[in-house]
Design an enzyme around this catalytic site. Structure first.
Site, short mmCIF file in Angstrom:
data_model
loop_
_atom_site.label_atom_id
_atom_site.label_comp_id
_atom_site.label_asym_id
_atom_site.label_seq_id
_atom_site.Cartn_x
_atom_site.Cartn_y
_atom_site.Cartn_z
N GLU A 167 -0.59 4.85 -0.39
CA GLU A 167 -1.39 6.07 -0.62
C GLU A 167 -0.53 7.29 -0.34
O GLU A 167 0.35 7.27 0.52
CB GLU A 167 -2.62 6.07 0.30
CG GLU A 167 -3.69 5.13 -0.18
CD GLU A 167 -5.00 5.32 0.56
OE1 GLU A 167 -5.21 6.37 1.17
OE2 GLU A 167 -5.82 4.39 0.52
N ARG A 178 -0.89 -1.37 -18.83
CA ARG A 178 -2.24 -0.80 -18.76
C ARG A 178 -2.30 0.20 -17.60
O ARG A 178 -2.05 -0.18 -16.45
CB ARG A 178 -3.24 -1.94 -18.52
CG ARG A 178 -4.69 -1.61 -18.62
CD ARG A 178 -5.47 -2.87 -18.89
NE ARG A 178 -5.14 -3.37 -20.21
CZ ARG A 178 -5.64 -2.88 -21.36
NH1 ARG A 178 -6.53 -1.91 -21.33
NH2 ARG A 178 -5.27 -3.37 -22.51
N TYR A 195 0.86 -1.20 0.00
CA TYR A 195 0.00 0.00 0.00
C TYR A 195 0.88 1.23 0.00
O TYR A 195 1.90 1.27 0.70
CB TYR A 195 -0.90 0.02 1.24
CG TYR A 195 -2.34 -0.28 0.89
CD1 TYR A 195 -3.02 0.54 -0.01
CD2 TYR A 195 -3.00 -1.36 1.43
CE1 TYR A 195 -4.33 0.26 -0.35
CE2 TYR A 195 -4.31 -1.65 1.09
CZ TYR A 195 -4.97 -0.83 0.20
OH TYR A 195 -6.26 -1.09 -0.15
N LYS A 229 -1.48 2.36 -24.95
CA LYS A 229 -1.90 2.39 -26.36
C LYS A 229 -0.65 2.61 -27.23
O LYS A 229 0.23 1.76 -27.20
CB LYS A 229 -2.96 3.48 -26.56
CG LYS A 229 -4.24 3.21 -25.75
CD LYS A 229 -5.33 4.18 -26.11
CE LYS A 229 -6.65 3.86 -25.41
NZ LYS A 229 -6.75 4.43 -24.05
N ASP A 279 -6.60 15.18 -23.67
CA ASP A 279 -6.51 13.75 -23.38
C ASP A 279 -5.80 13.13 -24.59
O ASP A 279 -6.39 12.95 -25.65
CB ASP A 279 -7.94 13.19 -23.23
CG ASP A 279 -7.95 11.70 -22.96
OD1 ASP A 279 -6.93 11.04 -23.21
OD2 ASP A 279 -9.01 11.20 -22.53
N1 DSN Z 1 -11.36 2.04 -24.89
C1 DSN Z 1 -10.39 2.90 -25.51
C2 DSN Z 1 -10.46 2.82 -26.98
O1 DSN Z 1 -10.64 1.74 -27.50
O2 DSN Z 1 -10.31 3.83 -27.66
C3 DSN Z 1 -10.50 4.29 -25.07
O3 DSN Z 1 -10.87 4.36 -23.77
#
Ligand code: DSN
Length: 478
Positions: free
Chosen positions: A66, A279, A64, A273, A241
Site C-alpha cells: 500500500e 488485465r 503487500y 484491451k 476514459d
Molecule cells: N467490459 C468492457 C467492454 O466490454 O467494453 C468495458 O468495461
C-alpha cells in the site's frame, strides 16, 4: 532465447499446478484450446504476450505494498518499487504524460481514483480532507454522512449508454451513478455521430463539475480538443476514459485533436484491451492532480497487485517498440475492411462504418435482436457480444446491436483479406437466422432458428480462416 523457451515455461508451470490441483491445470490448458479455436471478435479483448503473462505468475503476488513508490505502508517493497516505477516510466514515455499511476486493478478502479482526485481537487470539503488523512477502515459512520453531505450531488456529463458510453461514467448500476448527479449527451440521430454543439449546449445548461469523454461502443474518433474547449467554457474538469482505444493512442493512430492526453486534465484506461497488456487499469494526469491520484490506494483501491504491475511494465515496454505502431494501424485497417465487407453484403452499421477498432451492426436489419444474433453467431464459432444501439427499442438486455472488434484477431496476424472472409461468415449466419416464437405464439426476443448444419459449416470455415494464424505459436503444451 532458446526456441522452445515459451513451451518449456508454460509446460513446467502446468506440471507444478497439476501436482496440487489437476483440474485447474486442465482448465488452463482447455482455455488455450478454446481461445485458439474461436474467432474472437469481442472488441474489449486481446491476447497478451507470453512475457506479459509470465510476469504475472510469481512471488510478487505475495507482497503487500500500500502507498506509492518510495512511500509505502509496508516494509520490504524495494522490488515492488522497481516494477511500479518502471511501469509508470514506460506509461509516461509512451503517452507523453507527466504523471502515471499504474496501480488500479481495473477500469472501474481507475475511474474511481480519477473521480475522487477530481472531487478532492475541486470541492471544498473538510470531511473529504479528514477522510484522506486517515485509513479508509478508520472512518466512522458520521464521517461518511459528512462526506455525502459536503460533496453533495456533484454533476457529471458523459456519453449516454445507448450511444456507446460506459456504466462507470455516472450510471446507476455503478457507484459513480450514486456519487454524481449525471446527465448524458447522445449522438445525432441522423448520423450517429457526436454532435459537439449539442454537447456544448448540454454543458451550458447543466454546468457539470466533470465532463467525461470515452466510450465502449462508439465506432468513431472523438475530437478531444473541442471537448476540452467545451469543458473550459463551463469550468468543468475534462476526463477521458480511453480504455477501448488506448492501443490506438499508444500506436499513434490517434494523434493531434484525437489524442486525449494533451487535451484532458485526467485520462483513465484499462491495460488489457487494444493496449494488449495484463488485465488492469491506469491513470494519467498532469502535476495538478498527481498527488490526489497517488492517494488511490488506500482511498478507493485495495492493496496494489505487484505481479500485475510487473506485467504492465513488460506490456508497456512492448508498446514502446516501433512494431506496436504498425500493429495499431492494422487494427483500424482490419476494422474498416470488416465494416466494408459487411456493408457490401447489405448490413446496417451504426454511423455507417468505423474510424477505430470496433464496428456496431444494427441487427434489426436482419430481423433479429442482439441477443438472438449473439447466440446464433456463437453457435457458429464466432464470439461477439450484443450491445445497445442509439435509441435502442429492444432495451439494454436484448438490444438491437452486435459489437465486433479487431484487436485480438489482429494480434493473431489476420489481415484485411481475412476480414472480408469474416464479414462473409457473419453475414451468412445473420441472414440465415430467423427470430423464434414463444410457446404461446408471440414473438420471442431471445429464441431463434438456425439450421445446425449451417452453424457447423460456418464453425468449420471459421476454423479454416484461423488455421494459418496460430495463437501463441511458440507455446506447445504437448
Ligand atoms: N467490459 C468492457 C467492454 O466490454 O467494453 C468495458 O468495461
Amino acid at each position: 532465447m532458446p526456441p522452445n523457451a515459451e513451451s518449456a515455461a508454460f509446460r513446467s508451470a502446468l506440471e507444478v499446478i497439476r501436482a496440487v490441483e489437476p483440474r485447474v491445470a486442465d482448465a488452463i490448458g482447455a482455455e488455450l484450446v478454446d481461445q485458439r479455436e474461436s474467432l474472437k471478435l469481442i472488441a474489449s479483448e486481446n491476447y497478451a504476450s507470453p512475457a506479459t503473462l509470465l510476469a504475472m505468475g510469481n512471488w510478487f503476488s505475495d507482497k503487500y505494498a500500500e502507498g506509492t513508490v518510495g512511500r509505502r505502508f509496508y516494509a520490504g517493497c524495494q522490488n515492488v518499487d522497481t516494477v511500479e516505477a518502471l511501469a509508470a516510466e514506460h506509461a509516461r514515455e509512451l503517452f507523453g504524460a507527466s504523471h502515471a499511476y499504474v496501480q488500479p486493478h481495473s477500469g472501474i478502479d481507475a475511474n474511481l481514483v480519477a473521480f475522487w482526485a477530481i472531487l478532492a481537487d475541486r470541492v471544498e470539503s473538510p470531511a473529504l480532507k479528514r477522510a484522506q488523512a486517515r485509513h479508509v477502515n478508520d472512518l466512522t459512520e458520521q464521517d461518511w454522512f459528512a462526506l455525502r453531505r459536503e460533496l453533495g450531488d456533484q454533476r457529471m456529463l458523459g456519453m449516454s449508454l445507448d450511444a456507446g458510453g460506459h456504466l462507470t461514467h455516472g450510471f446507476r448500476p455503478n457507484i459513480s451513478g450514486k456519487m454524481f448527479d449525471q446527465r448524458s449527451y447522445g449522438t445525432d440521430p441522423a448520423t450517429g455521430l457526436v454532435d459537439y454543439d449539442r454537447v456544448a449546449e448540454a454543458a451550458r445548461e447543466f454546468r457539470p463539475l466533470v465532463l467525461v469523454a470515452g466510450y465502449s461502443a462508439y465506432p468513431r474518433k472523438v475530437n478531444f480538443r473541442i471537448m476540452r474547449e467545451i469543458a473550459d467554457s463551463v469550468g468543468a474538469t475534462f476526463m477521458v476514459d480511453m480504455a477501448h482505444f488506448a492501443g490506438l493512442v499508444a500506436g499513434k493512430v490517434f494523434t493531434g485533436d484525437f489524442d486525449p492526453v494533451p487535451h484532458a486534465h485526467i485520462v483513465t484506461t484499462t491495460t488489457h484491451k487494444s493496449l494488449r497488456g495484463p488485465r488492469g487499469g491506469m491513470v494519467l494526469c498532469g502535476p495538478e492532480l498527481a498527488d490526489q491520484v497517488d492517494r488511490g490506494c488506500p482511498m478507493v483501491l485495495g492493496g496494489p497487485l505487484p505481479h500485475v504491475m510487473a506485467a504492465k511494465a513488460v506490456a508497456l515496454a512492448e508498446a514502446r517498440r516501433p512494431d506496436f505502431a504498425a500493429y495499431a494501424q492494422r487494427i483500424v485497417d482490419n476494422a474498416q475492411a470488416l465494416a466494408d465487407g459487411l456493408l457490401r453484403r447489405g448490413a446496417t452499421l451504426v454511423t455507417g462504418g468505423t474510424d477505430n477498432h470496433l464496428v456496431l451492426i444494427d441487427v434489426t436489419g436482419y430481423g433479429l435482436t442482439g441477443r438472438q444474433a449473439e447466440q446464433a453467431l456463437l453457435d457458429s464459432g464466432i464470439v461477439t457480444n450484443r450491445n445497445a444501439v442509439p435509441q435502442d427499442a429492444n432495451g439494454a438486455w436484448y438490444t438491437s446491436g452486435i459489437r465486433i472488434g479487431t484487436p485480438a484477431l489482429t494480434t493473431r496476424g489476420l489481415g484485411t483479406a481475412e476480414m472480408d472472409g469474416t464479414a462473409e461468415l457473419i453475414h451468412t449466419v445473420l441472414s440465415q437466422t430467423s427470430a423464434g416464437a414463444n410457446p404461446d405464439g408471440t414473438a420471442s426476443k431471445a429464441k431463434y432458428v438456425l439450421d445446425p448444419a449451417l452453424a457447423d459449416k460456418v464453425s468449420r470455415q471459421a476454423g479454416e480462416l484461423l488455421a494459418g494464424f496460430p495463437l501463441y505459436p511458440n507455446v506447445d503444451l504437448g
